[in-house]
Every structure is written in C-alpha cells, then in structure tokens.
Design a protein around this motif. Structure first.
Motif, PDB file in Angstrom:
ATOM      1  N   VAL A 193       7.912  -4.338  -6.388  1.00 15.97           N
ATOM      2  CA  VAL A 193       7.262  -4.257  -5.072  1.00 15.97           C
ATOM      3  C   VAL A 193       6.523  -5.557  -4.757  1.00 15.97           C
ATOM      4  O   VAL A 193       6.380  -5.922  -3.585  1.00 15.97           O
ATOM      5  N   SER A 225       3.221  -5.632   0.012  1.00 16.05           N
ATOM      6  CA  SER A 225       3.338  -4.992  -1.301  1.00 16.05           C
ATOM      7  C   SER A 225       2.353  -3.829  -1.437  1.00 16.05           C
ATOM      8  O   SER A 225       2.673  -2.794  -2.027  1.00 16.05           O
ATOM      9  N   LEU A 228       3.351  -0.430  -0.467  1.00 13.04           N
ATOM     10  CA  LEU A 228       4.378   0.177  -1.303  1.00 13.04           C
ATOM     11  C   LEU A 228       3.823   0.836  -2.560  1.00 13.04           C
ATOM     12  O   LEU A 228       4.557   1.501  -3.288  1.00 13.04           O
ATOM     13  N   VAL A 231       4.603   4.417  -3.008  1.00 10.02           N
ATOM     14  CA  VAL A 231       5.974   4.677  -3.473  1.00 10.02           C
ATOM     15  C   VAL A 231       5.987   4.806  -4.992  1.00 10.02           C
ATOM     16  O   VAL A 231       6.625   5.702  -5.561  1.00 10.02           O
ATOM     17  N   THR A 291      14.173  -1.205  -1.632  1.00  5.59           N
ATOM     18  CA  THR A 291      12.796  -0.718  -1.592  1.00  5.59           C
ATOM     19  C   THR A 291      12.590   0.178  -0.380  1.00  5.59           C
ATOM     20  O   THR A 291      11.970   1.249  -0.470  1.00  5.59           O
ATOM     21  N   ALA A 295      11.478   4.187  -0.219  1.00  7.38           N
ATOM     22  CA  ALA A 295      10.329   4.653   0.561  1.00  7.38           C
ATOM     23  C   ALA A 295      10.747   5.752   1.533  1.00  7.38           C
ATOM     24  O   ALA A 295      10.054   6.776   1.669  1.00  7.38           O
ATOM     25  N   ALA A 302       6.383   2.770   5.311  1.00  7.40           N
ATOM     26  CA  ALA A 302       6.350   1.356   4.909  1.00  7.40           C
ATOM     27  C   ALA A 302       6.681   0.504   6.131  1.00  7.40           C
ATOM     28  O   ALA A 302       7.705  -0.192   6.164  1.00  7.40           O
TER      29      ALA A 302
END
Length: 313
Positions: A193, A225, A228, A231, A291, A295, A302
């Motif tokens: 991330v 970042s 995230l 997540v 990524t 998410a 995000a």
C-alpha cells in the motif's frame, strides 16, 4: 552456494553482483534469445551503503553468466525470484518442476496470500524476503541505482528454519545485515500500500523521478496510502504490530518534509527515485489496479486511489 537469479532485472542484477563478489556461484536465468541481446556484462553506477563511507559510489562493469534453461539436475541451492507481483504466478509455474531441492527466495512485492501467490512452488522450499535496493536501466544501458546495507527476510517460527538461516547467511557473506520479520505477510502488504501511494502520485507526475524534492508530492502519496490502511485491517492485519511502519501516514506533513529532504540529500534515495522515469511502466498500473480491486471487494472506500486509476487505467 550455487545461486540462480531469476531474470536479469534491477534487483536480480544488484544482488547477484553482491553475492557473486562474496564468492557465491551465481548465474542468471533469461528467456530464450535474451542472452545474446543482453550480453555477458552489466555496467553499474550504484550508490552502495555497504561502503564505509555513507553513500559510497560504485562504478564498475560486472560479468554476468546467463543461461536460457533450468533443469532439476542443475544443482542450484538457492533461486532468487524477484519479479513484479503480477508476474509471480507465471514465474512460479515455470520454476516448480525445475528447481529440485533448491530454496526459492521470493524477493519482492506480494499482494495475494504469500503462499498462494507462488503456488505451485512447494511451500516448504519457499522463503519470503524483501530487497532494500532500487534503480533502473538508463537509455545508455547502465544500471543506475542504490543498495542499502541490509535486507529483510521473513521467519516462519520462533527461530529461523534451516532454509531461512541459509538465505540469511548468504546475504551476510555479501556484507548485508539481515533484519528478520515474523509477520512477513503483514509487512509485505504494508509495503504494497506504500507503493500504491507512491505510484499513484508518480503516475500523476510522469514518474517517481518527478517527485524528488517535492514535499507536497510525498504528502499526497502518504495520504493515498493512509486511506488504504483499513483494507489491511479488513484482511486481518493487526496494525498495532507495525506502528513504526504506519506512523508516517498519521504525521503526513512532517513525514513528507523528511522524505522530500532525503530525496534530494540522501544519495541512495535520490538514485532510486531518479531511475523511475518511464510513465508507461507496467508495474505501477498493476499495483494501482490490484489495490483498488481489493478495496472494492472488501467494501473499503479508497477515493484517492480510485481517482488515480481513472486517470491511468
């Protein structure tokens, strides 16, 4: 130790050279037809912090032994697998019937469950680690980059296994300190991330090199970042075990100022970023795509990363 570096990319070349200089028997696997195209030497321009003088510059031509086939009977004790995370499944499928009893060091980014990411490699033969080096090949064919004086190697128990110990010792013979990581899965995902934030901002600016010295660029990367982190929590990562790795996201302004300063004044940081000038590189987009997909799957908002993906599909 008889060592096979999978590919002749940046990480394989930097660490292959270090291991070779330490007396290990190192070869590089490349696809058919690539050996003649690559040639049997590489010119390095490397900021190497293993030197006694911090930021020591190394410029040299390094011989490389390339091979275009791998068989179980080749006698390799260690295979270093360092490719983009999206290339891991194909690389693992290729290596599985060819490695014999060799230990496979998976040396780089992972976003799936680590063992699943490199199936069908035998899990008992796999060690996870992470390089502390970076750079890129310039138009002049020279590998420009940097090498920190340590690496990270995961451990699967209270004490390293025999294979983990052998990997650690190989790096130590090359003058590299080894930092062990019990929660390698969590550490790898945290790094992923962090890369997502950096690549999102790098793509917006035309490459990571454009971020050098730009405090606002690093702050934007940290904020991306930070969004995230939920997540990772949704994936079961206890962020309390990684406080040191996450503090910069919560103190984004001072952390960004420090990163911007380091990108100008710390030779290894500047060299690593300066090598990333290709706006069409595949890895940054793959990091963003995967990524965002996770998410969405977990229902974690995000918006910053979603906006980056829309700009750079």
């Amino acid at each position: 130790m008889r060592i096979l570096m999978f590919g002749r990319g940046v990480i394989a070349t930097i660490y292959g050279q270090a291991l070779q200089e330490a007396g290990h028997d190192v070869e590089f696997y490349v696809r058919r037809g690539r050996a003649a195209a690559y040639g049997y030497e590489v010119q390095l321009d490397l900021v190497d912090t293993r030197s006694r003088r911090l930021g020591g510059r190394v410029r040299q031509v390094v011989p490389t032994r390339l091979r275009e086939s791998v068989e179980p009977g080749d006698g390799f004790e260690l295979v270093v697998l360092s490719v983009g995370h999206h290339q891991l499944p194909a690389a693992a499928e290729f290596l599985a019937p060819r490695i014999g009893d060799a230990t496979v060091l998976v040396f780089g980014n992972i976003w799936d469950e680590p063992i699943a990411a490199v199936a069908p490699l035998p899990s008992a033969q796999v060690v996870f680690g992470f390089p502390q080096a970076g750079g890129g090949f310039g138009e002049d064919g020279v590998l420009h980059g940097g090498l920190l004086g340590r690496v990270i190697v995961g451990t699967s128990g209270e004490a390293p296994s025999l294979r983990e110990s052998a990997v650690q010792e190989a790096f130590r013979t090359a003058g590299l300190a080894v930092r062990t990581q019990r929660d390698m899965r969590g550490w790898l995902w945290l790094h992923f991330v962090a890369d997502a934030g950096m690549h999102a901002e790098g793509l917006r600016r035309g490459g990571l090199a454009a971020m050098i010295g730009d405090r606002q660029a690093f702050r934007e990367a940290l904020l991306t970042s930070r969004e995230l982190l939920p997540v990772l929590q949704a994936r079961g990562i206890d962020l309390r075990r990684h406080r040191r790795s996450t503090i910069g996201y919560h103190l984004s302004a001072p952390a960004a100022a420090g990163m911007a300063w380091a990108s100008v004044h710390v030779p290894i940081a500047r060299a690593s970023l300066a090598a990333h000038t290709d706006p069409e590189a595949a890895e940054p987009r793959a990091v963003l795509r995967d990524t965002v997909h996770e998410a969405r799957r977990l229902g974690v908002p995000a918006p910053r990363l979603e906006a980056s993906l829309q700009l750079h599909p």
